[in-house]
Design an enzyme around this catalytic site. Structure first.
Site, mmCIF file in Angstrom:
data_model
loop_
_atom_site.group_PDB
_atom_site.id
_atom_site.type_symbol
_atom_site.label_atom_id
_atom_site.label_comp_id
_atom_site.label_asym_id
_atom_site.label_seq_id
_atom_site.Cartn_x
_atom_site.Cartn_y
_atom_site.Cartn_z
ATOM 1 N N CYS A 141 0.864 -1.175 0.000
ATOM 2 C CA CYS A 141 0.000 0.000 0.000
ATOM 3 C C CYS A 141 0.902 1.228 0.000
ATOM 4 O O CYS A 141 2.004 1.184 0.551
ATOM 5 C CB CYS A 141 -0.873 0.003 1.254
ATOM 6 S SG CYS A 141 -2.121 1.303 1.207
ATOM 7 N N CYS A 143 0.145 4.280 1.355
ATOM 8 C CA CYS A 143 -0.206 5.348 2.308
ATOM 9 C C CYS A 143 0.910 5.733 3.277
ATOM 10 O O CYS A 143 0.968 6.876 3.719
ATOM 11 C CB CYS A 143 -1.479 4.997 3.081
ATOM 12 S SG CYS A 143 -1.315 3.552 4.143
ATOM 13 N N LYS A 220 -12.236 -4.580 2.665
ATOM 14 C CA LYS A 220 -11.674 -3.643 3.645
ATOM 15 C C LYS A 220 -12.572 -2.417 3.727
ATOM 16 O O LYS A 220 -12.761 -1.706 2.740
ATOM 17 C CB LYS A 220 -10.259 -3.242 3.219
ATOM 18 C CG LYS A 220 -9.632 -2.225 4.155
ATOM 19 C CD LYS A 220 -8.179 -1.971 3.803
ATOM 20 C CE LYS A 220 -7.575 -0.922 4.706
ATOM 21 N NZ LYS A 220 -6.162 -0.650 4.381
ATOM 22 N N ARG A 230 -2.745 4.375 12.137
ATOM 23 C CA ARG A 230 -2.286 5.536 11.367
ATOM 24 C C ARG A 230 -1.285 6.353 12.153
ATOM 25 O O ARG A 230 -0.397 6.977 11.585
ATOM 26 C CB ARG A 230 -3.480 6.357 10.906
ATOM 27 C CG ARG A 230 -4.276 5.586 9.856
ATOM 28 C CD ARG A 230 -5.479 6.340 9.358
ATOM 29 N NE ARG A 230 -6.293 5.474 8.504
ATOM 30 C CZ ARG A 230 -7.498 5.780 8.063
ATOM 31 N NH1 ARG A 230 -8.041 6.939 8.401
ATOM 32 N NH2 ARG A 230 -8.162 4.942 7.297
ATOM 33 N N ARG A 248 -10.736 7.957 3.335
ATOM 34 C CA ARG A 248 -10.459 6.951 2.299
ATOM 35 C C ARG A 248 -11.758 6.399 1.706
ATOM 36 O O ARG A 248 -11.784 5.272 1.197
ATOM 37 C CB ARG A 248 -9.648 5.798 2.899
ATOM 38 C CG ARG A 248 -8.383 6.203 3.632
ATOM 39 C CD ARG A 248 -7.426 5.021 3.708
ATOM 40 N NE ARG A 248 -6.359 5.150 4.670
ATOM 41 C CZ ARG A 248 -5.294 5.947 4.541
ATOM 42 N NH1 ARG A 248 -5.189 6.732 3.482
ATOM 43 N NH2 ARG A 248 -4.363 5.958 5.468
ATOM 44 N N GLU A 264 -16.552 -7.849 -4.012
ATOM 45 C CA GLU A 264 -15.108 -7.600 -3.890
ATOM 46 C C GLU A 264 -14.359 -8.930 -3.737
ATOM 47 O O GLU A 264 -13.301 -9.130 -4.338
ATOM 48 C CB GLU A 264 -14.818 -6.717 -2.671
ATOM 49 C CG GLU A 264 -15.091 -5.230 -2.876
ATOM 50 C CD GLU A 264 -14.002 -4.553 -3.710
ATOM 51 O OE1 GLU A 264 -13.068 -5.239 -4.179
ATOM 52 O OE2 GLU A 264 -14.099 -3.326 -3.892
ATOM 53 N N LYS A 279 -11.593 -6.989 6.921
ATOM 54 C CA LYS A 279 -10.979 -6.031 7.845
ATOM 55 C C LYS A 279 -11.870 -4.822 8.047
ATOM 56 O O LYS A 279 -12.356 -4.294 7.055
ATOM 57 C CB LYS A 279 -9.649 -5.607 7.212
ATOM 58 C CG LYS A 279 -8.873 -4.621 8.011
ATOM 59 C CD LYS A 279 -7.611 -4.287 7.267
ATOM 60 C CE LYS A 279 -6.960 -3.120 7.958
ATOM 61 N NZ LYS A 279 -5.983 -2.478 7.154
ATOM 62 N N SER A 305 -6.040 -2.298 14.798
ATOM 63 C CA SER A 305 -5.429 -1.523 15.883
ATOM 64 C C SER A 305 -6.461 -0.954 16.860
ATOM 65 O O SER A 305 -6.253 -0.990 18.069
ATOM 66 C CB SER A 305 -4.573 -0.411 15.290
ATOM 67 O OG SER A 305 -5.357 0.441 14.461
ATOM 68 N N TYR A 344 -2.554 -7.952 17.044
ATOM 69 C CA TYR A 344 -1.468 -7.361 17.833
ATOM 70 C C TYR A 344 -1.315 -8.089 19.171
ATOM 71 O O TYR A 344 -0.361 -7.844 19.894
ATOM 72 C CB TYR A 344 -1.731 -5.862 18.067
ATOM 73 C CG TYR A 344 -1.817 -5.088 16.772
ATOM 74 C CD1 TYR A 344 -0.662 -4.654 16.129
ATOM 75 C CD2 TYR A 344 -3.044 -4.821 16.155
ATOM 76 C CE1 TYR A 344 -0.722 -3.974 14.925
ATOM 77 C CE2 TYR A 344 -3.123 -4.141 14.949
ATOM 78 C CZ TYR A 344 -1.959 -3.713 14.343
ATOM 79 O OH TYR A 344 -2.030 -3.056 13.148
HETATM 80 C C1 PBG Z 1 -2.780 0.541 4.927
HETATM 81 C C2 PBG Z 1 -3.323 -0.205 6.077
HETATM 82 C C3 PBG Z 1 -4.102 0.260 7.143
HETATM 83 C C4 PBG Z 1 -4.236 -0.812 8.015
HETATM 84 C C5 PBG Z 1 -3.586 -1.899 7.443
HETATM 85 N N1 PBG Z 1 -3.048 -1.510 6.229
HETATM 86 C C6 PBG Z 1 -4.606 1.612 7.475
HETATM 87 C C7 PBG Z 1 -5.594 2.278 6.617
HETATM 88 O O1 PBG Z 1 -6.155 1.716 5.679
HETATM 89 O O2 PBG Z 1 -5.797 3.462 6.871
HETATM 90 C C8 PBG Z 1 -4.947 -0.759 9.331
HETATM 91 C C9 PBG Z 1 -4.532 -1.803 10.306
HETATM 92 C C10 PBG Z 1 -4.918 -1.530 11.691
HETATM 93 O O3 PBG Z 1 -5.675 -0.595 12.017
HETATM 94 O O4 PBG Z 1 -4.443 -2.297 12.553
HETATM 95 N N2 PBG Z 1 -3.678 0.945 3.984
#
Ligand code: PBG
Length: 355
Positions: A141, A143, A220, A230, A248, A264, A279, A305, A344
């Site tokens: 990714c 980002c 997602k 983030r 997003r 998807e 997710k 997270s 985690y």
């Molecule tokens: C990257 C990504 C994200 C997460 C995993 N890959 C953040 C997002 O999409 O903003 C989130 C994982 C988490 O919150 O533990 N795009």
């Protein structure tokens, strides 16, 4: 005892005679721990857990992440003993996320496919140290590498800045290729651009990496539960200037939609995904359960997270028993249909014998 006797004699027995058929009693199978263990059908094993790691450049770095108590960012040298620890706990797979300083971020996210970036270095070292014992998965990714924090490249047009799907695909495929070259077993696109599984598959095959698989973040959702991540990855799109979208939602899914999840997942499977991910996990257990019967691919759930941080906060406040809450949370994700869980809590739960 006395109360019920009194109640029964005064109320029921004196007026109506209960006539229930109680030959079926589910409580029989809950009568002892041994009996409950006998009939339980959902378990979490060490090998079901995938441990996520944030990897930074440099040496000797162990950076505490305020929003994720107990989770740190590691430089490659510090990461290695952590991976060793995972293996000794029975964890068989790790997901690596690269984090670079703001100065290395750019409009085109060049650092994302730098062969000497932290993730690629970690892959080479981990492969050298652990051979095939540990399954190495990388997040694909942009980002964490774009200066605006979006998962794709921007283009400007009559509607201001928007995310340029097709140009982003080329960079994502290039990023996936750099991970394959450095030794990844599975690349894991989390960007949510249309067609990225097909693009990555094609590039990997053309470049001789037909054996490298794709774990697609197929489903997602645009979620508030990514907040702590983030902070950990420095990847928030809210830092962008006013002409740039602050969220997003034009690429991650709308949580009011469930049919789209099936679409998807189907598309990613057709494009060549080897595993599918849902997710976040807990607010989307219904989605996992719906996907389970329509795909034969392994399903992965990401217990993200924010879900982790909520439990940590409640545990720190003493409002619940962390061991029991973690056990119940992870088991519920398996029960809903996940084969594998990114968490985690993986190391802590195993180390403390919570599972
Ligand atoms: C990257 C990504 C994200 C997460 C995993 N890959 C953040 C997002 O999409 O903003 C989130 C994982 C988490 O919150 O533990 N795009």
């Amino acid at each position: 005892m006395t109360l019920s006797k009194t109640l029964a004699s005064k109320t029921l027995a004196s007026k109506t005679q209960l006539n229930l058929n109680l030959s079926k009693r589910p409580r029989r199978l809950r009568s002892s721990e041994a009996m409950r263990n006998l009939v339980a059908d959902s378990y979490v094993q060490a090998k079901d857990l995938m441990a996520p790691f944030f990897v930074v450049p440099g040496h000797g770095e162990r950076q505490v992440i305020g929003a994720l108590p107990g989770v740190s960012r590691f430089s490659v040298d510090q990461l290695m003993p952590e991976l060793e620890r995972c293996l000794s706990l029975g964890i068989k797979s790790v997901v690596l996320f690269g984090v670079v300083p703001e100065l290395q971020k750019s409009f085109q996210a060049e650092a994302a496919y730098d062969p000497n970036g932290p993730v690629n270095k970690a892959l080479r070292e981990a492969r050298k140290a652990f051979g095939q014992d540990l399954v190495l998965i990388t997040d694909v990714c942009l980002c964490a590498y774009t200066d605006h924090g979006h998962c794709g490249i921007l283009k400007s047009g009559s509607r201001g800045y928007t995310i340029d799907n097709d140009t982003s695909l080329e960079l994502l495929a290039q990023m996936a290729l750099s991970h394959a070259e450095a030794g990844a077993d599975l690349v894991s696109p989390s960007d949510m651009m249309d067609g990225r599984v097909a693009a990555i598959r094609q590039v990997l095959d053309l470049e001789g990496f037909s054996d490298v698989g794709i774990l697609s973040y197929a489903v997602k959702y645009a979620s508030a539960f990514y907040g702590p991540f983030r902070e950990a990855a420095g990847s928030s799109p809210t830092k962008a200037n006013s002409n740039i979208p602050k969220d997003r939602k034009t690429y991650q899914m709308d949580y009011r939609s469930s049919l789209e999840a099936l679409r998807e997942a189907q598309l990613d499977e057709e494009e060549g995904a080897d595993m599918l991910m849902v997710k976040p996990a807990l607010p989307y257990l219904d989605i996992l359960a719906k996907l389970r019967p329509i795909t034969t691919l392994p399903l992965v759930a990401y217990n993200v997270s924010g879900e982790y941080a909520m439990l940590k906060a409640a545990a720190a406040a003493g409002t619940l028993d962390e061991a029991l809450a973690v056990q119940e949370t992870l088991t519920s994700i398996k029960r809903a249909g996940a084969n594998l869980i990114v968490s985690y809590y993986a190391q802590e739960a195993l180390e403390k014998g919570w599972l």
